[in-house]
Design a protein around this motif. Structure first.
Motif, PDB file in Angstrom:
ATOM      1  N   THR A 233     -25.205 -40.426 -23.031  1.00 26.89           N
ATOM      2  CA  THR A 233     -23.250 -40.954 -23.544  1.00 26.89           C
ATOM      3  C   THR A 233     -22.366 -40.216 -23.672  1.00 26.89           C
ATOM      4  N   ILE A 234     -21.115 -41.016 -23.490  1.00 24.11           N
ATOM      5  CA  ILE A 234     -19.945 -40.678 -23.563  1.00 24.11           C
ATOM      6  C   ILE A 234     -20.123 -39.081 -22.715  1.00 24.11           C
ATOM      7  N   VAL A 235     -20.742 -38.604 -21.925  1.00 23.38           N
ATOM      8  CA  VAL A 235     -19.947 -37.206 -21.413  1.00 23.38           C
ATOM      9  C   VAL A 235     -19.052 -37.815 -19.626  1.00 23.38           C
ATOM     10  N   GLY A 236     -18.261 -37.340 -20.252  1.00 27.73           N
ATOM     11  CA  GLY A 236     -16.897 -38.004 -19.501  1.00 27.73           C
ATOM     12  C   GLY A 236     -17.634 -36.815 -18.016  1.00 27.73           C
ATOM     13  N   SER A 237     -18.427 -36.457 -17.521  1.00 26.21           N
ATOM     14  CA  SER A 237     -18.746 -35.382 -16.821  1.00 26.21           C
ATOM     15  C   SER A 237     -19.522 -34.046 -16.452  1.00 26.21           C
ATOM     16  N   ILE A 238     -20.007 -34.026 -15.422  1.00 26.52           N
ATOM     17  CA  ILE A 238     -20.284 -32.555 -15.932  1.00 26.52           C
ATOM     18  C   ILE A 238     -20.304 -31.738 -14.018  1.00 26.52           C
ATOM     19  N   GLU A 239     -19.556 -30.943 -14.733  1.00 31.35           N
ATOM     20  CA  GLU A 239     -18.929 -30.196 -13.591  1.00 31.35           C
ATOM     21  C   GLU A 239     -19.316 -28.513 -13.285  1.00 31.35           C
TER      22      GLU A 239
ATOM     23  N   GLY B 297      -2.766 -28.294 -31.338  1.00 32.94           N
ATOM     24  CA  GLY B 297      -2.109 -28.785 -30.435  1.00 32.94           C
ATOM     25  C   GLY B 297      -1.278 -27.367 -28.900  1.00 32.94           C
ATOM     26  N   HIS B 298      -2.579 -25.943 -29.186  1.00 30.43           N
ATOM     27  CA  HIS B 298      -2.919 -25.835 -27.531  1.00 30.43           C
ATOM     28  C   HIS B 298      -3.218 -26.434 -26.843  1.00 30.43           C
ATOM     29  N   PHE B 299      -3.881 -27.596 -26.549  1.00 25.20           N
ATOM     30  CA  PHE B 299      -4.713 -28.330 -26.119  1.00 25.20           C
ATOM     31  C   PHE B 299      -4.178 -29.381 -25.540  1.00 25.20           C
ATOM     32  N   LYS B 300      -4.278 -29.599 -24.010  1.00 25.63           N
ATOM     33  CA  LYS B 300      -2.837 -30.890 -23.583  1.00 25.63           C
ATOM     34  C   LYS B 300      -4.161 -32.340 -23.849  1.00 25.63           C
ATOM     35  N   THR B 301      -5.221 -32.023 -24.174  1.00 30.25           N
ATOM     36  CA  THR B 301      -6.178 -32.867 -23.751  1.00 30.25           C
ATOM     37  C   THR B 301      -7.299 -32.948 -24.286  1.00 30.25           C
ATOM     38  N   PHE B 302      -7.922 -33.849 -25.060  1.00 33.12           N
ATOM     39  CA  PHE B 302      -9.614 -33.725 -25.530  1.00 33.12           C
ATOM     40  C   PHE B 302     -10.666 -32.239 -24.577  1.00 33.12           C
ATOM     41  N   ASN B 303     -10.166 -33.295 -23.508  1.00 32.30           N
ATOM     42  CA  ASN B 303     -11.258 -32.298 -22.798  1.00 32.30           C
ATOM     43  C   ASN B 303     -11.054 -30.753 -22.353  1.00 32.30           C
ATOM     44  N   ASP B 304      -9.772 -30.523 -22.693  1.00 28.33           N
ATOM     45  CA  ASP B 304      -9.768 -28.918 -22.592  1.00 28.33           C
ATOM     46  C   ASP B 304     -10.382 -28.459 -24.116  1.00 28.33           C
ATOM     47  N   PHE B 305      -9.972 -28.576 -24.890  1.00 27.74           N
ATOM     48  CA  PHE B 305     -10.522 -29.005 -25.899  1.00 27.74           C
ATOM     49  C   PHE B 305     -12.078 -28.917 -26.567  1.00 27.74           C
TER      50      PHE B 305
ATOM     51  N   GLU C 292     -20.461 -17.951 -16.016  1.00 26.97           N
ATOM     52  CA  GLU C 292     -20.544 -19.950 -16.266  1.00 26.97           C
ATOM     53  C   GLU C 292     -20.400 -19.537 -14.741  1.00 26.97           C
ATOM     54  N   MET C 293     -21.749 -21.243 -14.444  1.00 29.86           N
ATOM     55  CA  MET C 293     -22.299 -21.894 -14.274  1.00 29.86           C
ATOM     56  C   MET C 293     -21.512 -23.239 -14.236  1.00 29.86           C
ATOM     57  N   GLY C 294     -21.656 -23.762 -15.068  1.00 25.43           N
ATOM     58  CA  GLY C 294     -21.323 -25.034 -15.456  1.00 25.43           C
ATOM     59  C   GLY C 294     -20.401 -25.102 -16.267  1.00 25.43           C
ATOM     60  N   ARG C 295     -19.880 -27.055 -17.257  1.00 26.81           N
ATOM     61  CA  ARG C 295     -20.019 -27.117 -18.524  1.00 26.81           C
ATOM     62  C   ARG C 295     -19.954 -28.510 -18.354  1.00 26.81           C
ATOM     63  N   PHE C 296     -20.650 -29.154 -19.409  1.00 27.63           N
ATOM     64  CA  PHE C 296     -20.249 -30.517 -19.522  1.00 27.63           C
ATOM     65  C   PHE C 296     -19.182 -31.019 -20.924  1.00 27.63           C
ATOM     66  N   LYS C 297     -18.410 -32.106 -20.077  1.00 21.86           N
ATOM     67  CA  LYS C 297     -17.264 -32.532 -20.907  1.00 21.86           C
ATOM     68  C   LYS C 297     -18.046 -33.570 -22.065  1.00 21.86           C
ATOM     69  N   LEU C 298     -17.552 -34.119 -23.155  1.00 21.24           N
ATOM     70  CA  LEU C 298     -18.271 -33.886 -24.250  1.00 21.24           C
ATOM     71  C   LEU C 298     -20.218 -33.926 -24.727  1.00 21.24           C
TER      72      LEU C 298
ATOM     73  N   LEU D 213     -14.978 -45.089 -20.518  1.00 20.01           N
ATOM     74  CA  LEU D 213     -13.558 -44.911 -20.914  1.00 20.01           C
ATOM     75  C   LEU D 213     -13.652 -43.948 -21.908  1.00 20.01           C
ATOM     76  N   ALA D 214     -14.258 -44.121 -22.994  1.00 17.88           N
ATOM     77  CA  ALA D 214     -14.252 -42.558 -22.769  1.00 17.88           C
ATOM     78  C   ALA D 214     -14.139 -40.882 -22.512  1.00 17.88           C
ATOM     79  N   GLY D 215     -14.415 -41.209 -21.215  1.00 19.26           N
ATOM     80  CA  GLY D 215     -13.999 -40.236 -20.313  1.00 19.26           C
ATOM     81  C   GLY D 215     -12.374 -39.875 -19.783  1.00 19.26           C
ATOM     82  N   LYS D 216     -11.590 -41.312 -19.686  1.00 21.36           N
ATOM     83  CA  LYS D 216      -9.811 -41.615 -19.709  1.00 21.36           C
ATOM     84  C   LYS D 216      -9.635 -41.179 -21.087  1.00 21.36           C
ATOM     85  N   LEU D 217     -10.400 -41.486 -21.522  1.00 21.34           N
ATOM     86  CA  LEU D 217      -9.223 -40.801 -23.391  1.00 21.34           C
ATOM     87  C   LEU D 217      -9.540 -39.733 -23.097  1.00 21.34           C
ATOM     88  N   ALA D 218     -10.655 -38.629 -22.715  1.00 16.58           N
ATOM     89  CA  ALA D 218     -10.550 -37.556 -22.999  1.00 16.58           C
ATOM     90  C   ALA D 218      -9.762 -36.211 -22.050  1.00 16.58           C
TER      91      ALA D 218
END
Length: 290
Positions: free
Chosen positions: A204-210, A58-66, A242-248, A21-26
């Motif tokens: 918890t609430i980590v949207g994804s690992i990339e 305001g530059h970021f279209k989604t919370f994940n972008d931020f 860069e080799m990866g990133r966390f969302k949240l 749910l957090a991932g969808k919101l983000a």
């Protein structure tokens, strides 16, 4: 009592559902609501947006972008010299030290299996036994992209489904096998000092690992461990890339083989870390990766 209740809550919380749910919101493009949430987050965690490539909420279209925002090119300098290993993330050291008899120290009274952390593969775990590890926690305010400590060529990637406990210090001190039970991705590289593993641990609430080469990692329907072999694909990443990133947000565990590196003097549990600073120095003769 409050701390005990927080730990109990970690066990009973439907962590995967909450995280989805957090991932969808983000990832939602919610316009003014997204901007409002970003502003609230910046204020709550006192985030220094002057370091970001784009500093306006305001530059970021989604919370994940931020949350996965880029830094300005001039705010982090990667330590030079083939003998110097760079810090891969902004964060704080949870623990670091020697891997003893296949076990990694988590917190007082807790350790976990190197083999289990790496998905149960003896061939992958063996080179790191009696080597060194460093566990670094990324708090919500930190920069959440992970960079290479040393130039390396990707050998293998393992994605291991699991729990999604929080990985903050309180949880690390109270949940056994935390980093070897949470969902995680293991990237193994060949480097001038031998193999190196970067373990990206979900929470918890980590949207994804990339990863930069494969995109978002997700569990398959059967929740099986997934292996990818990259030995013939020549995917090489320079130190500092860069080799990866966390969302949240979450934690990384860096693994080095025996007698390959020494951590920089003064680095210890609780030390703040900044991407690019001196992490360790090599104590073997390095050679170019082909």
């Amino acid at each position: 009592m409050i701390e005990k209740l927080k730990i109990i809550g970690q066990y009973i919380l439907p962590k995967h559902l909450v995280s989805r749910l957090a991932g969808k919101l983000a990832s939602a493009k919610a316009g003014k609501l997204t901007t409002f949430l970003i502003k609230q987050f910046i204020a709550k965690f006192k985030i220094d947006m002057s370091e970001a490539k784009h500093s306006e909420p305001g530059h970021f279209k989604t919370f994940n972008d931020f949350f996965t925002r880029e830094l300005r090119e001039d705010v982090r300098q990667v330590v030079e010299g083939d003998e110097n290993i760079a810090m891969p993330v902004d964060g704080r050291v949870s623990q670091l030290g020697a891997i003893k008899m296949g076990r990694i120290f988590q917190a007082k009274g807790h350790d976990f299996s190197l083999r289990e952390l790496l998905g149960g593969r003896d061939d992958i775990a063996a080179p790191f036994d009696e080597g060194l590890f460093a566990t670094v926690y990324l708090s919500p305010k930190d920069y959440h992209r992970i960079h290479m400590p040393i130039t390396g060529t990707l050998e293998q990637l393992i994605f291991i489904p699991g729990d999604l406990f929080s990985v903050n210090p309180l949880t690390a001190e109270n949940v056994p096998n935390l980093f070897a039970r949470n969902e995680r991705a293991v990237a193994v590289f060949s480097t001038a000092i031998g193999p190196m593993a970067m373990v990206l641990v979900g929470a918890t609430i980590v949207g994804s690992i990339e990863t930069v080469w494969g995109g978002t990692l997700t569990a398959n329907a059967k929740k099986e461990i997934q292996y990818w072999d990259y030995k013939d694909q020549n995917i090489s990443l320079e130190k500092g890339a860069e080799m990866g990133r966390f969302k949240l947000g979450s934690t990384i565990v860096a693994l080095f083989p025996k007698d390959s590196v020494d951590f920089t003097q003064g680095l210890q549990a609780g030390s703040a870390t900044r991407l690019g600073e001196l992490f360790a120095t090599t104590n073997v003769t390095t050679h170019a990766i082909k």
